[in-house]
Design a protein around this motif. Sequence first.
Motif, PDB file in Angstrom:
ATOM      1  N   TYR A 119       0.381  -1.030   0.337  1.00  0.00           N
ATOM      2  CA  TYR A 119       0.297   0.182   0.563  1.00  0.00           C
ATOM      3  C   TYR A 119       0.921   1.041   0.280  1.00  0.00           C
ATOM      4  O   TYR A 119       1.822   1.146   0.862  1.00  0.00           O
ATOM      5  CB  TYR A 119      -0.873  -0.105   0.766  1.00  0.00           C
ATOM      6  N   PHE A 146       0.475   4.626   1.726  1.00  0.00           N
ATOM      7  CA  PHE A 146      -0.812   5.996   2.324  1.00  0.00           C
ATOM      8  C   PHE A 146      -0.261   6.817   1.892  1.00  0.00           C
ATOM      9  O   PHE A 146       1.427   7.632   2.610  1.00  0.00           O
ATOM     10  CB  PHE A 146      -0.363   5.709   3.875  1.00  0.00           C
ATOM     11  N   LYS A 174      -9.291   5.064  -0.640  1.00  0.00           N
ATOM     12  CA  LYS A 174      -8.852   4.032  -0.257  1.00  0.00           C
ATOM     13  C   LYS A 174      -9.577   3.052  -1.331  1.00  0.00           C
ATOM     14  O   LYS A 174     -10.135   3.255  -2.532  1.00  0.00           O
ATOM     15  CB  LYS A 174      -9.822   3.300   0.348  1.00  0.00           C
ATOM     16  N   ASN A 219      -4.812  -0.858  -3.362  1.00  0.00           N
ATOM     17  CA  ASN A 219      -3.356  -0.398  -2.810  1.00  0.00           C
ATOM     18  C   ASN A 219      -2.911   0.528  -2.487  1.00  0.00           C
ATOM     19  O   ASN A 219      -1.922   0.829  -2.606  1.00  0.00           O
ATOM     20  CB  ASN A 219      -2.537  -1.414  -3.967  1.00  0.00           C
ATOM     21  N   ALA A 221      -3.877   4.281  -0.626  1.00  0.00           N
ATOM     22  CA  ALA A 221      -4.940   5.348   0.703  1.00  0.00           C
ATOM     23  C   ALA A 221      -4.646   6.653   0.805  1.00  0.00           C
ATOM     24  O   ALA A 221      -3.215   6.845   0.870  1.00  0.00           O
ATOM     25  CB  ALA A 221      -4.555   4.548   2.217  1.00  0.00           C
ATOM     26  N   GLU A 255      -3.745   3.507   8.758  1.00  0.00           N
ATOM     27  CA  GLU A 255      -2.722   2.700   8.712  1.00  0.00           C
ATOM     28  C   GLU A 255      -2.425   1.090   9.005  1.00  0.00           C
ATOM     29  O   GLU A 255      -2.551   0.409   8.595  1.00  0.00           O
ATOM     30  CB  GLU A 255      -1.354   3.065   9.022  1.00  0.00           C
ATOM     31  N   ILE A 275      -5.342  -0.569   6.738  1.00  0.00           N
ATOM     32  CA  ILE A 275      -4.914  -1.149   5.336  1.00  0.00           C
ATOM     33  C   ILE A 275      -3.532  -2.117   5.616  1.00  0.00           C
ATOM     34  O   ILE A 275      -3.467  -3.362   4.592  1.00  0.00           O
ATOM     35  CB  ILE A 275      -3.529   0.071   4.794  1.00  0.00           C
ATOM     36  N   ASP A 330      -4.283  -6.305   5.052  1.00  0.00           N
ATOM     37  CA  ASP A 330      -3.878  -7.326   4.543  1.00  0.00           C
ATOM     38  C   ASP A 330      -2.848  -8.387   4.489  1.00  0.00           C
ATOM     39  O   ASP A 330      -3.336  -9.567   4.446  1.00  0.00           O
ATOM     40  CB  ASP A 330      -3.859  -6.076   2.777  1.00  0.00           C
ATOM     41  N   SER A 388     -12.753  -1.072   3.180  1.00  0.00           N
ATOM     42  CA  SER A 388     -11.832  -1.504   2.546  1.00  0.00           C
ATOM     43  C   SER A 388     -11.611  -2.996   2.534  1.00  0.00           C
ATOM     44  O   SER A 388     -11.397  -3.709   1.991  1.00  0.00           O
ATOM     45  CB  SER A 388     -10.523  -1.638   4.459  1.00  0.00           C
TER      46      SER A 388
END
Length: 694
Positions: free
Chosen positions: A389, A391, A464, A467, A469, A489, A492, A495, A582
């Motif tokens: 991800y 962010f 979001k 992959n 945010a 944080e 995400i 995952d 999500s």
Amino acid sequence: MRLVEGYPGGVARLLLFVLDMVDQAWEVSYVFRPLRDTLAGAEDCVQRNAGLIVEFGDESRATKAVLELLESLSAQICTEDAMVSGLPRERAEAADRAVRHAQAAIEAINPVSQEYSDIRDRIIGYAEQRSCCYEAIALAARTLIAFYETGNSLERAIERIRRIESRTAEIADESLISEVRAERFSLMELQGRLDSEWMRVDQGKMIYIYPFATRGIKPERAAQESRSKARDWSLAGVRPPEVHNNLELDDIWAAGSNLSKRRYAGCFIKLPDVVVGGQRGERYYMLHAGIVLSALGNHHVRFEVELNSVSAECLHAMMFRAAPESGEMALSFSTCTESDNDQPLAWPRLSDLAADLIWDLGERLLPNPNQGRRPLGNRTVISRPGLYYVFVSIGAASTTRGPATERKEASEVTTTDQLRNAVGVQLLMNPIPSVVGSAGEWVRYSRPKDLLELTGPAGEWVVKTCNTACLVTLGLPDFLRGTWGSLVEFVISLDGLFEGWANELARHYEKSDEFDDEWSKLERKKATAAELSDLSDEMSAERRNLDTFTVELHYTTGLLSSPALVSSPHAADALQSLLQMSGFYRKVDKFFRGIERLSHERLGGTIEKLAQQQAEQEKAKQAAKVSAILAIIAALGIAGLGEILQTGFGMDEWPTIWIVLAVIIIGVAAGFIVHYWELMKISTRRGRGRNDTG
């Protein structure tokens, strides 16, 4: 090369074969280093065997021409590498080199005789096509550099590329034409946005997150081991300068007493800063690096960089560098690293560095007794290259009329609505793609219809994708931005937890397949009761393991979605909204449906068949016992009959014996008939069971 010695154009034809193979491999691969190494190896081979080539004449000219094409192809690959690395100047230089070497190949091959006409035609055709295509790419790259710096019109460049595109269409196939067209379309879109408001991130940060899960060690235990031992570990060649005994979260993560044993807590392994540089020694920026070991299992590697006056095109380049498909950079730790040849370790991509850190962490948590790295199937960490991800947290932003250079007067952005309409915000609304078609392609991204977004009470805006945010907190103090950031944080990073659960469920499915195979073998060979009992015990044990996994999954997912995970009702509500965004609940439901199918339809069905067959075997065994008892009773009855015949009817010994023998034979025959009938019934039931299964 010795195999083609003496054959007219042999070396040139061999090199053309290498050229074709590398070109075809390039079409389907984003790993460029092996391709360039193959081309360099072919050139080196020619240099080392120069004595096999006549110094002058057609053979030498043909070989030299193909070598120029190899150099051109290598430069073409470098052109794409620079584009997906976000390095426009390097891209323009590489495209210029590709054109120069292609034209040099034409000059070298032109004087050859008719005997080499097929080679000449092949070389000239390839060189002219690539020369046209990369002339357009070089022009587009240089134009973009000037455009981002000055904001001047792109009309003249667009028209020149249009003419090159027409020329390319006369000699090239659709593949090359489409590349030129893609460059033109991107420039046209940029030209259309010339007078629009362009976004610039004045203050914020970007966090690259690579989630992972552990196997063979509980999350709490992993965090505990790291607290006590990580200072002495070597991770990707460096020793952590600091190990924090907690995650340094704010008080909203202080859960109530009923969750005090399991909450979002853990250990943070701080690593030296990472230098992001170019292959020629450039230093672009530094990343703060670390590893989060969570008691809940949402472990992740994180790299953080501050954003100050970052334009949209630079933001795009920085975001794409998280992907395994990004181009080759030069990443290294700011402190010395340990390597076998005493050279500092370096990584071409951020994803490669994250993978090494994750793997080394797994080796330290559960050392391999056999030394060396474990086979892939026995590793203690679960991750994959595409699991990442980016962010982006934005605290302050501004806009400029046209490309957001620092020389232009900027207008402060005070509302998210202003930001939503600016050029560059589409980067925050779309996922990072696996491939990039042209350098300015990002400006053509549109706003997705199913965009997942959340607006907070003070104007906080969360977006979001699969992959990425983004958190926009304009005009809010840093501590509030930190609270929202920790929530995003946390969500995400889950995952990695799902990846570990998926791996565990896949292992149970594999075990179920093994049981099905074993059951089929036992059916074919008419297994004994002991073999059926052993298989039944193994499957029951596997089902208990699956039940244990299910209970743990229920407990963890219930905890993650519990309002009591955080102490603030407002934060709990925001967390629930983020989890919903999500797809957390959808993923959890999918897992439980998979477990239900495995437990009841596959394992449960086979266990029932085993139980049925064991019952049938037990029934046959009992029937055999009854038959034996009846035979004994019958024998006693026959003996009594003989005595009656002798005494009551006064029969002699031999007639009596014959009568008794006849009765015995009839009884035995009847017993065989009954036994055969029972076997036929069992066999018929087995056949029906197999047909039902099929």
